[in-house]
Design a protein around this motif. Structure first.
Motif, PDB file in Angstrom:
ATOM      1  N   GLU A  54      -9.590   4.656   1.014  1.00 28.60           N
ATOM      2  CA  GLU A  54      -8.754   3.576   0.481  1.00 28.60           C
ATOM      3  C   GLU A  54      -7.436   3.364   1.227  1.00 28.60           C
ATOM      4  OE1 GLU A  54      -9.655   1.500  -2.030  1.00 28.60           O
ATOM      5  OE2 GLU A  54     -11.606   2.506  -2.075  1.00 28.60           O
ATOM      6  N   VAL A  55      -6.963   4.368   1.935  1.00 31.00           N
ATOM      7  CA  VAL A  55      -5.632   4.305   2.550  1.00 31.00           C
ATOM      8  C   VAL A  55      -5.763   4.337   4.065  1.00 31.00           C
ATOM      9  CG1 VAL A  55      -3.389   5.472   2.739  1.00 31.00           C
ATOM     10  CG2 VAL A  55      -4.592   5.429   0.537  1.00 31.00           C
ATOM     11  N   LEU A  56      -5.062   3.438   4.724  1.00 32.99           N
ATOM     12  CA  LEU A  56      -5.063   3.394   6.188  1.00 32.99           C
ATOM     13  C   LEU A  56      -4.378   4.629   6.769  1.00 32.99           C
ATOM     14  CD1 LEU A  56      -3.944  -0.321   6.672  1.00 32.99           C
ATOM     15  CD2 LEU A  56      -6.250   0.616   6.981  1.00 32.99           C
ATOM     16  N   MET A 108       0.851  -1.184   0.000  1.00 30.95           N
ATOM     17  CA  MET A 108       0.000   0.000   0.000  1.00 30.95           C
ATOM     18  C   MET A 108       0.893   1.242   0.000  1.00 30.95           C
ATOM     19  SD  MET A 108      -3.211   1.139   2.359  1.00 30.95           S
ATOM     20  CE  MET A 108      -4.178  -0.118   1.562  1.00 30.95           C
ATOM     21  N   PRO A 109       0.548   2.237  -0.783  1.00 29.65           N
ATOM     22  CA  PRO A 109       1.379   3.451  -0.850  1.00 29.65           C
ATOM     23  C   PRO A 109       1.298   4.262   0.443  1.00 29.65           C
ATOM     24  CG  PRO A 109      -0.636   3.770  -2.078  1.00 29.65           C
ATOM     25  CD  PRO A 109      -0.610   2.330  -1.662  1.00 29.65           C
ATOM     26  N   ASN A 126      -0.655   4.894   6.875  1.00 33.51           N
ATOM     27  CA  ASN A 126       0.058   5.165   5.625  1.00 33.51           C
ATOM     28  C   ASN A 126      -0.124   6.617   5.190  1.00 33.51           C
ATOM     29  OD1 ASN A 126       0.661   2.492   5.747  1.00 33.51           O
ATOM     30  ND2 ASN A 126      -0.033   1.998   3.709  1.00 33.51           N
ATOM     31  N   GLN A 135       6.306   2.817  -1.931  1.00 28.81           N
ATOM     32  CA  GLN A 135       5.787   3.791  -2.878  1.00 28.81           C
ATOM     33  C   GLN A 135       5.229   4.977  -2.090  1.00 28.81           C
ATOM     34  OE1 GLN A 135       2.297   2.755  -5.116  1.00 28.81           O
ATOM     35  NE2 GLN A 135       2.550   4.455  -6.523  1.00 28.81           N
TER      36      GLN A 135
END
Length: 152
Positions: free
Chosen positions: A30-32, A1-2, A35, A127
């Motif tokens: 979409e992103v934790l 995950m980015p 992150n 990433q």
């Protein structure tokens, strides 16, 4: 995950609705939080954006209070989110970035901090995506080999 590197120009859209807010909300869905990264200066800049909007009358007082509270809860009080300091090294490294990319000093120091962060041993090989709406900052970050996303 980015890993998402937030610039205030984009993250402010989470708290003050405008063009690009839907895209920023998708990133959050979409992103934790673990992150997501923001600088302390970026946090303060978003707070300032909320205050200025309230003072202009673009944002009702209760909506501004809710936005400030959400910002604080999602970033300051969330141990999963990483807040980093653009320190004296980043400020001085930013001078070279100013020369190379025609950035202002605050954007240059933020970019230097994110470059240092992304190149650290701890995150080697991950990433990193800078999310910003500032065109000059996006061009500079791309030239420095960071992936970029403009939510607008």
């Amino acid at each position: 995950m980015p890993i998402i590197l937030w610039d205030a120009s984009a993250l402010a859209k989470r708290y003050y609705p405008e063009v690009g807010t839907d895209s920023v909300d998708i990133v959050f869905a979409e992103v934790l939080p673990s992150n997501m990264v923001i600088t302390f200066g970026g946090y303060a800049e978003i707070y300032s954006i909320i205050l200025r909007a309230r003072n202009r009358g673009d944002f009702a007082a209760d909506a501004a209070a809710e936005a400030k509270s959400s910002l604080r809860m999602e970033f300051l009080e969330n141990d999963d989110v990483e807040l980093i300091l653009a320190d004296e090294h980043d400020i001085l490294s930013g001078i070279e970035l100013m020369e190379r990319h025609n950035l202002n000093s605050s954007d240059a120091s933020i970019l230097a901090a994110y470059l240092r962060y992304s190149r650290s041993v701890l995150h080697h090989g991950g990433q990193f995506i800078l999310v910003a709406t500032d065109r000059r900052l996006l061009r500079a970050a791309s030239a420095e080999r960071l992936s970029c996303l403009d939510p607008e």
